[in-house]
Design a protein around this motif. Structure first.
Motif, short mmCIF file in Angstrom:
data_model
loop_
_atom_site.label_atom_id
_atom_site.label_comp_id
_atom_site.label_asym_id
_atom_site.label_seq_id
_atom_site.Cartn_x
_atom_site.Cartn_y
_atom_site.Cartn_z
N ASP A 71 8.64 -59.15 39.44
CA ASP A 71 7.94 -59.83 40.52
C ASP A 71 7.98 -61.33 40.29
OD1 ASP A 71 6.29 -60.68 42.50
OD2 ASP A 71 4.48 -59.72 41.74
N ILE A 72 8.48 -62.07 41.26
CA ILE A 72 8.55 -63.52 41.08
C ILE A 72 7.23 -64.19 41.44
CG2 ILE A 72 9.98 -65.55 41.47
CD1 ILE A 72 12.06 -64.03 42.62
N VAL A 73 6.41 -63.51 42.19
CA VAL A 73 5.22 -64.17 42.69
C VAL A 73 4.04 -64.05 41.73
CG1 VAL A 73 3.56 -64.21 44.60
CG2 VAL A 73 5.98 -63.98 45.08
N VAL A 97 17.93 -65.86 38.37
CA VAL A 97 16.72 -65.04 38.46
C VAL A 97 16.92 -63.94 39.49
CG1 VAL A 97 14.28 -65.02 39.04
CG2 VAL A 97 15.25 -66.96 37.84
N CYS A 98 16.60 -62.73 39.09
CA CYS A 98 16.61 -61.62 40.04
C CYS A 98 15.31 -60.87 39.92
CB CYS A 98 17.76 -60.67 39.74
SG CYS A 98 19.37 -61.33 40.14
N SER A 99 14.75 -60.52 41.03
CA SER A 99 13.53 -59.74 41.02
C SER A 99 13.85 -58.29 41.30
CB SER A 99 12.58 -60.29 42.08
OG SER A 99 11.72 -59.28 42.51
N ASP A 101 11.44 -56.24 41.98
CA ASP A 101 10.41 -55.80 42.92
C ASP A 101 9.81 -54.47 42.49
OD1 ASP A 101 9.20 -56.94 45.01
OD2 ASP A 101 10.77 -56.55 46.47
N ARG A 106 16.71 -51.46 42.39
CA ARG A 106 17.03 -52.88 42.47
C ARG A 106 17.30 -53.45 41.07
NH1 ARG A 106 18.12 -54.91 46.14
NH2 ARG A 106 18.17 -56.93 45.10
N ASN A 110 20.81 -55.21 40.35
CA ASN A 110 20.84 -56.59 39.88
C ASN A 110 21.56 -56.72 38.54
OD1 ASN A 110 19.53 -58.03 41.93
ND2 ASN A 110 17.53 -57.31 41.23
#
Lengths: 339, 339
Positions: A71-73, A97-99, A101, A106, A110
């Motif tokens: 999670d990037i957030v 950067v790969c999220s 999620d 994913r 990625n």
DNA sequence: TATCAACACGAAACCGTTTTCGTTATGGGT
DNA sequence: ACCCATAACGAAAACGGTTTCGTGTTGATA
């Protein structure tokens, strides 16, 4: 539009060979002073920069590192990224950067995208779905190809590689002990299902603190949410049905939300009830009352991960020796606990 | 450790040429069914994946996009990144993230690192130092090389390129009007110096709302901090010296901190005083009381930026036509204003 | 039987570097 | 006049693909 100039262009223009240009720009002894000066001046004039892609192909080194996080957030992960980025940039590396999620698929996609030459190594934190499935074949494939991997925070024992974590059990222990020392007896915990490595460790630390201080571990005081997502209803129900004087939460969102529930019921914090969360983010700092937390030092974790990864990438040695770095958490005491 | 297999390896093993292998794996009509099946089976068995770097060199396309933003930890920017990443990944692109840390020099260095072949285009938000210096030569150089750039949120008119912003002036106007409609007369604003494009626009929207409703714009009710960093002392002094019944803040941190100051003085929110911030982050949602904000739709901005950039990257056309996309902000009404 | 299209494949250039290994001059030494 | 070391440079391979343009073999056709 001035297209990028290449060695070939310089060579043609100055009527020398490509090899001469290349050597001259590297200040090679092989090339005469005159020629070097001429070439270097020309290159500077036309602002020549070597093409990174060509160099990567030649060297089989990209100077990129891949970061795959759930999670990037989320504040904690952003601080980890910041640490990685700071350290990596200082050593001339870029960060892709790969999220994931929190999704297994994913995460796999990625990693596959990046593993085909785009990066020199991975720093990653497992998605919750991956930890739930307990399937690490994508990681195995990558390590078998000789791509170094550093796992950070959300790790697994199934994969042999460098790892960076904080001592989550100790963090929870410190937090619970803080509450016990303040005379709390009915200490609850809001956590997530045990498949998440960090939640499991934190739950253990919580239990250990209670047991060591003669407080019975009461399952009804333990709320296990199915994921890191907020579930307001479940938390409300938990508060309705449970008599507590302190709550430990595995993140700051659960904690701050819980504080609001308590406040709405007219409880005073910290007089009537104490709260401690994990993650020292903006939320904890600016909540009202401000939240006592177990700081995870995400930036430090990021820096160390990046250092371990780049050291491994750049080391010629083929040693298969891995280490796990365990950082100590810090209890940041604020107004949600009695000082 | 299984090293990566290449076309050459397959060709040698199957005693065909490299070109045949390449074509077979692309299912070319040129190659006989038998040969194709044999090669494809072999490739699958050994898990062949083409080397991205080699393809990049050949195509002069990296399928990477560079993102340079002032701060990775700030909630708004993380949502922008999330949007970029989501959209870009869906179209097969990777995202290289660099933080300028609000520093001009770091912004320049990062762009130079990436501009030498590592990326197909930039999405960026200007650092505050850059906006203060008003020096955009690094951007000019990049665009002159034909590398597409999309500016997002923190933009400048000095550079001709695609841009994505929200209507900051409208956002501030909506917020101020909301307060006016609730009968507030002494409306303050906490913002940052005018060199920041977004702060300037927000201040204008605030003034416009006041003027349109016959409220005098009083400079003493406007606090301009030198940067986006929190300066608790200045905000405290501002509250000490100013009589207000509502405050608009250019971010959620200023707003939440201000609410705490008010609460500590015994003021009731929203009865005695209203607050509105910018950025719809966790802080606003979980503050107590929850904060009414102007939502900037960072994720949407990120998605649109990525779409504009990739469209430009992939368009053959050499048209020099740029557009600026202005999104409408949304007022998310919560408990810090009267409903 | 000579011609020719279609088929199936390979050789080689190319992307932009780096680097090894020649290949020329030049000049000194004898 | 001959040998040879050295300085200064170039040719070519290599990294791992894609793609254009041959080329040899077949079978059908006139």
């Amino acid at each position: 539009m001035k297209a990028k100039i290449t060695l070939k262009d310089i060579a043609r223009e100055l009527e020398v060979s490509i090899s001469t240009v290349s050597k001259a720009l590297k200040n090679s002894e092989e090339i005469s002073r005159d020629t070097k000066e001429k070439i270097q001046a020309f290159a500077k004039l036309y602002n020549y920069r070597p093409n990174n892609i060509a160099i990567s192909l030649k060297n089989k080194r990209t100077k990129n590192i891949g970061v795959v996080i759930p999670d990037i957030v989320h504040h904690f992960f952003t601080t980890v990224i910041r640490g990685i980025e700071k350290y990596a940039n200082a050593r001339g590396y870029n960060v892709i950067v790969c999220s994931s999620d929190e999704s297994f698929d994913r995460e796999v996609i990625n990693m596959e995208m990046l593993a085909n030459g785009s990066i020199d190594g991975f720093i990653m934190s497992l998605s919750s779905e991956t930890q739930k499935k307990n399937d690490y074949n994508h990681l195995k494939e990558v390590t078998e190809q000789g791509i170094p991997v550093v796992l950070v925070d959300r790790i697994t024992n199934e994969i042999e590689c460098d790892k960076v974590v904080i001592d989550d059990q100790l963090g929870a222990y410190m937090a619970a002990k803080k509450m016990i020392d303040q005379g709390r007896k009915k200490i609850g915990i809001i956590t997530t299902a045990d498949y998440l490595s960090v939640s499991r460790a934190r739950t253990e630390g919580y239990k250990k603190a209670l047991m060591e201080h003669g407080i019975e571990v009461d399952e009804s005081r333990m709320l296990k949410l199915s994921s890191m997502d907020m579930d307001e209803e479940l938390i409300k129900d938990f508060f309705d049905s449970t008599d507590l004087d302190a709550v430990l939460c595995v993140n700051e969102i659960f904690a701050v939300f819980s504080m609001r529930l308590a406040q709405k019921r007219g409880l005073r914090i910290p007089e009537d009830m104490s709260f401690i969360g994990f993650t020292d983010g903006f939320l904890s700092q600016y909540a009202y009352p401000s939240l006592t937390v177990v700081a995870q030092h995400g930036q430090k974790m990021g820096e160390i991960s990046a250092q371990m990864l780049i050291d491994k990438v750049e080391s010629e040695a083929e040693e298969e020796t891995y280490q796990t770095k365990i950082l100590e958490p810090t209890l940041v005491v604020r107004d949600s606990t009695i000082n």
